[in-house]
Design a protein around this motif. Structure first.
Motif, PDB file in Angstrom:
ATOM      1  N   CYS A  38      10.116 -53.063  20.905  1.00 41.43           N
ATOM      2  CA  CYS A  38       9.044 -53.419  21.870  1.00 41.43           C
ATOM      3  C   CYS A  38       9.613 -52.715  23.165  1.00 41.43           C
ATOM      4  O   CYS A  38       8.510 -53.055  23.996  1.00 41.43           O
ATOM      5  N   ASP A  40      11.960 -53.535  24.965  1.00 38.21           N
ATOM      6  CA  ASP A  40      12.796 -54.543  25.754  1.00 38.21           C
ATOM      7  C   ASP A  40      14.568 -54.306  25.528  1.00 38.21           C
ATOM      8  O   ASP A  40      14.475 -53.540  24.266  1.00 38.21           O
ATOM      9  N   CYS A  63      11.448 -60.565  28.082  1.00 39.33           N
ATOM     10  CA  CYS A  63      10.674 -61.757  28.209  1.00 39.33           C
ATOM     11  C   CYS A  63      11.180 -62.860  28.254  1.00 39.33           C
ATOM     12  O   CYS A  63      12.507 -62.819  27.794  1.00 39.33           O
ATOM     13  N   THR A  66      13.038 -63.367  25.088  1.00 39.75           N
ATOM     14  CA  THR A  66      14.347 -62.447  24.757  1.00 39.75           C
ATOM     15  C   THR A  66      15.447 -63.150  25.593  1.00 39.75           C
ATOM     16  O   THR A  66      16.649 -63.008  25.059  1.00 39.75           O
ATOM     17  N   HIS A 104       7.823 -63.272  17.971  1.00 37.35           N
ATOM     18  CA  HIS A 104       8.956 -62.875  18.800  1.00 37.35           C
ATOM     19  C   HIS A 104      10.310 -63.135  17.959  1.00 37.35           C
ATOM     20  O   HIS A 104      11.206 -62.925  18.539  1.00 37.35           O
ATOM     21  N   HIS A 106      11.639 -60.840  16.494  1.00 33.55           N
ATOM     22  CA  HIS A 106      12.276 -59.521  16.857  1.00 33.55           C
ATOM     23  C   HIS A 106      13.216 -59.692  18.072  1.00 33.55           C
ATOM     24  O   HIS A 106      14.400 -58.890  18.325  1.00 33.55           O
ATOM     25  N   CYS A 107      13.112 -60.810  18.877  1.00 37.16           N
ATOM     26  CA  CYS A 107      13.709 -60.898  20.026  1.00 37.16           C
ATOM     27  C   CYS A 107      15.302 -61.641  19.581  1.00 37.16           C
ATOM     28  O   CYS A 107      16.358 -61.247  20.475  1.00 37.16           O
ATOM     29  N   LEU A 110      17.173 -58.604  17.969  1.00 37.46           N
ATOM     30  CA  LEU A 110      17.735 -57.712  19.328  1.00 37.46           C
ATOM     31  C   LEU A 110      19.015 -58.301  19.725  1.00 37.46           C
ATOM     32  O   LEU A 110      20.047 -57.714  20.122  1.00 37.46           O
TER      33      LEU A 110
HETATM   34 FE1  FES Z   1      10.580 -57.570  22.441  1.00 36.53          FE
HETATM   35 FE2  FES Z   1      11.519 -60.050  23.272  1.00 36.53          FE
HETATM   36  S1  FES Z   1       9.491 -59.375  23.378  1.00 36.53           S
HETATM   37  S2  FES Z   1      12.646 -58.362  22.664  1.00 36.53           S
END
Ligand code: FES
Length: 126
Positions: A38, A40, A63, A66, A104, A106-107, A110
């Motif tokens: 995304c 981030d 965000c 995240t 979210h 994927h947050c 990550l």
């Molecule tokens: Fe992509 Fe949170 S919106 S890591």
């Protein structure tokens, strides 16, 4: 490896976790940077002594989800052995952060992936 006592994540609000873990570290044992699909970014910093994560910080300008995933990942890793920290999973973060929307997920991936990379950075230096 020695184990240390650790508070449960539920004993802290997200604001307390941000105050405790959000920020960069000047002289970490190891660190990692990762950019998610995304856009981030997530940074993790560790101070590891005798195989225990004594200090942990994360940094992101992503965000709120995240930041929440980074804070919870850092808290779950704090005072854990390297081996135990590798059991932290995106699923655990998602389950612990009740209400993390599906889009979210994927947050959490990550945040945990950045922690894993920081651990790998430590192990490869050892
Ligand atoms: Fe992509 Fe949170 S919106 S890591």
């Amino acid at each position: 490896m020695k184990k240390a006592k650790k508070e449960k994540p539920s004993e802290f609000s997200l604001e307390e976790l941000f105050a405790r873990y959000l920020g960069r570290m000047n002289d970490p044992t190891s660190s990692a940077y990762l950019k998610g699909p995304c856009g981030d970014e997530m940074e993790f910093y560790l101070v590891v002594k005798e195989g225990i994560i004594e200090e942990v910080k994360f940094y992101t300008e992503g965000c709120e989800y995240t930041r929440a995933c980074g804070a919870l990942t850092a808290h779950l890793a704090w005072k854990k052995s390297i081996d135990d920290a590798l059991w932290i999973s995106p699923r655990l973060i998602k389950q612990s952060l009740k209400g993390l929307p599906e889009e979210h997920k994927h947050c959490a991936i990550l945040a945990v992936s950045a922690l894993y990379r920081a651990i790998a950075d430590y192990l490869l230096k050892d």
